[in-house]
Design an enzyme around this catalytic site. Structure first.
Site, PDB file in Angstrom:
ATOM      1  N   ARG A  25       9.713   3.517  11.816  1.00 53.79           N
ATOM      2  CA  ARG A  25       9.702   3.927  10.411  1.00 53.79           C
ATOM      3  C   ARG A  25       8.988   5.268  10.205  1.00 53.79           C
ATOM      4  O   ARG A  25       9.380   6.067   9.340  1.00 53.79           O
ATOM      5  CB  ARG A  25       9.043   2.819   9.571  1.00 53.79           C
ATOM      6  CG  ARG A  25       9.043   3.064   8.058  1.00 53.79           C
ATOM      7  CD  ARG A  25       8.523   1.825   7.337  1.00 53.79           C
ATOM      8  NE  ARG A  25       8.071   2.095   5.993  1.00 53.79           N
ATOM      9  CZ  ARG A  25       8.841   2.034   4.895  1.00 53.79           C
ATOM     10  NH1 ARG A  25      10.114   1.711   5.008  1.00 53.79           N
ATOM     11  NH2 ARG A  25       8.338   2.284   3.705  1.00 53.79           N
ATOM     12  N   ILE A  51      11.161   6.669   0.314  1.00 52.83           N
ATOM     13  CA  ILE A  51      11.581   5.695   1.311  1.00 52.83           C
ATOM     14  C   ILE A  51      11.068   4.350   0.804  1.00 52.83           C
ATOM     15  O   ILE A  51       9.894   4.207   0.465  1.00 52.83           O
ATOM     16  CB  ILE A  51      11.048   6.037   2.729  1.00 52.83           C
ATOM     17  CG1 ILE A  51      11.475   4.980   3.751  1.00 52.83           C
ATOM     18  CG2 ILE A  51       9.553   6.242   2.737  1.00 52.83           C
ATOM     19  CD1 ILE A  51      11.123   5.356   5.194  1.00 52.83           C
ATOM     20  N   SER A  52      11.967   3.381   0.689  1.00 54.85           N
ATOM     21  CA  SER A  52      11.640   2.117   0.020  1.00 54.85           C
ATOM     22  C   SER A  52      10.573   1.327   0.772  1.00 54.85           C
ATOM     23  O   SER A  52      10.430   1.435   2.001  1.00 54.85           O
ATOM     24  CB  SER A  52      12.895   1.252  -0.123  1.00 54.85           C
ATOM     25  OG  SER A  52      13.836   1.859  -0.959  1.00 54.85           O
ATOM     26  N   GLN A  53       9.843   0.519   0.028  1.00 58.05           N
ATOM     27  CA  GLN A  53       8.896  -0.442   0.587  1.00 58.05           C
ATOM     28  C   GLN A  53       9.611  -1.297   1.641  1.00 58.05           C
ATOM     29  O   GLN A  53      10.757  -1.709   1.453  1.00 58.05           O
ATOM     30  CB  GLN A  53       8.389  -1.322  -0.556  1.00 58.05           C
ATOM     31  CG  GLN A  53       7.463  -2.452  -0.155  1.00 58.05           C
ATOM     32  CD  GLN A  53       7.222  -3.396  -1.319  1.00 58.05           C
ATOM     33  OE1 GLN A  53       7.937  -3.357  -2.322  1.00 58.05           O
ATOM     34  NE2 GLN A  53       6.237  -4.263  -1.190  1.00 58.05           N
ATOM     35  N   PRO A  54       8.952  -1.587   2.771  1.00 55.40           N
ATOM     36  CA  PRO A  54       9.609  -2.386   3.815  1.00 55.40           C
ATOM     37  C   PRO A  54      10.191  -3.698   3.310  1.00 55.40           C
ATOM     38  O   PRO A  54      11.290  -4.093   3.730  1.00 55.40           O
ATOM     39  CB  PRO A  54       8.484  -2.619   4.836  1.00 55.40           C
ATOM     40  CG  PRO A  54       7.592  -1.430   4.686  1.00 55.40           C
ATOM     41  CD  PRO A  54       7.623  -1.099   3.220  1.00 55.40           C
TER      42      PRO A  54
END
Length: 206
Positions: A25, A51-54
């Site tokens: 990531r 970038i989205s939260q996991p």
């Protein structure tokens, strides 16, 4: 990160967890933020995107119910992280990103990681990518006022579209649209927060 997804967020799809474990990531975030790449939060990238939260990446991917026979359309590729995760699970990923420089950089990252079953094009994602339709799954990583009709039209019967929608950025909810022989049905999957989906069938650019 993967342990938190499994134990705290109860992500159950082992293939999704394995895919996210295999993708670095930190490679998809700005260098100054790489130390925060595996934290439980979204991160800013270039051009006021994120970038989205996991957890959101895992949840949206899980809702698509992918396998290696499937073709996926992604809207809002950003830095390419979600694209890379999808490419681990599907046979082919077609990703659209409206910002040309982000699209070029995302594709370069994918190729640097040896990912060749995904491609990224700069285009209005709300129109979809009709040349490769129909798709088994569509994932939209930006929030629109409603579900764009072209994306539903490009789904196979039985296909799944996962998208955040809402009248404002603050009131978005994650939905899954499942295409049926007679139309489609919509499932609610809780509140969320994304950058706005800009395009002909989304929000107007400011």
């Amino acid at each position: 990160m993967v342990a938190r997804l499994r134990e705290y967020y109860h992500i159950c799809d082992q293939t999704v967890l394995e895919a996210m474990s295999s993708i670095p990531r930190h490679f998809f975030v700005p260098e100054a933020l790489q130390g925060q790449a595996y934290g439980d939060h979204a991160l800013p990238i270039e051009f006021n995107q994120t970038i989205s939260q996991p957890f959101i990446v895992a949840r949206m991917t899980e809702l698509l119910e992918l396998d290696k026979s499937m073709r996926v359309l992604e809207i809002g590729a950003g830095s390419g992280y979600q694209t890379a995760v999808l490419a681990r699970l599907a046979s082919q990923v077609y990703a659209l990103e409206r910002i040309g420089e982000l699209a070029r950089d995302a594709l370069a990252r994918l190729r640097a990681l040896g990912i060749h079953n995904a491609t990224v094009k700069a285009f209005d994602g709300t129109l979809g990518w009709n040349a490769h339709a129909p798709y088994d799954g569509v994932l939209v990583a930006a929030g629109g006022p409603q579900v764009p009709e072209p994306l539903v039209a490009q789904l196979k019967t039985g296909g799944r579209l996962v998208i955040p929608i809402g009248e404002t950025r603050e009131s978005q909810r994650l939905v899954r649209v499942i295409k049926t022989e007679n139309g489609h049905r919509v499932e609610e999957h809780g509140p969320c927060q994304f950058v706005p989906l800009i395009g002909q069938h989304g929000w107007r650019s400011q």
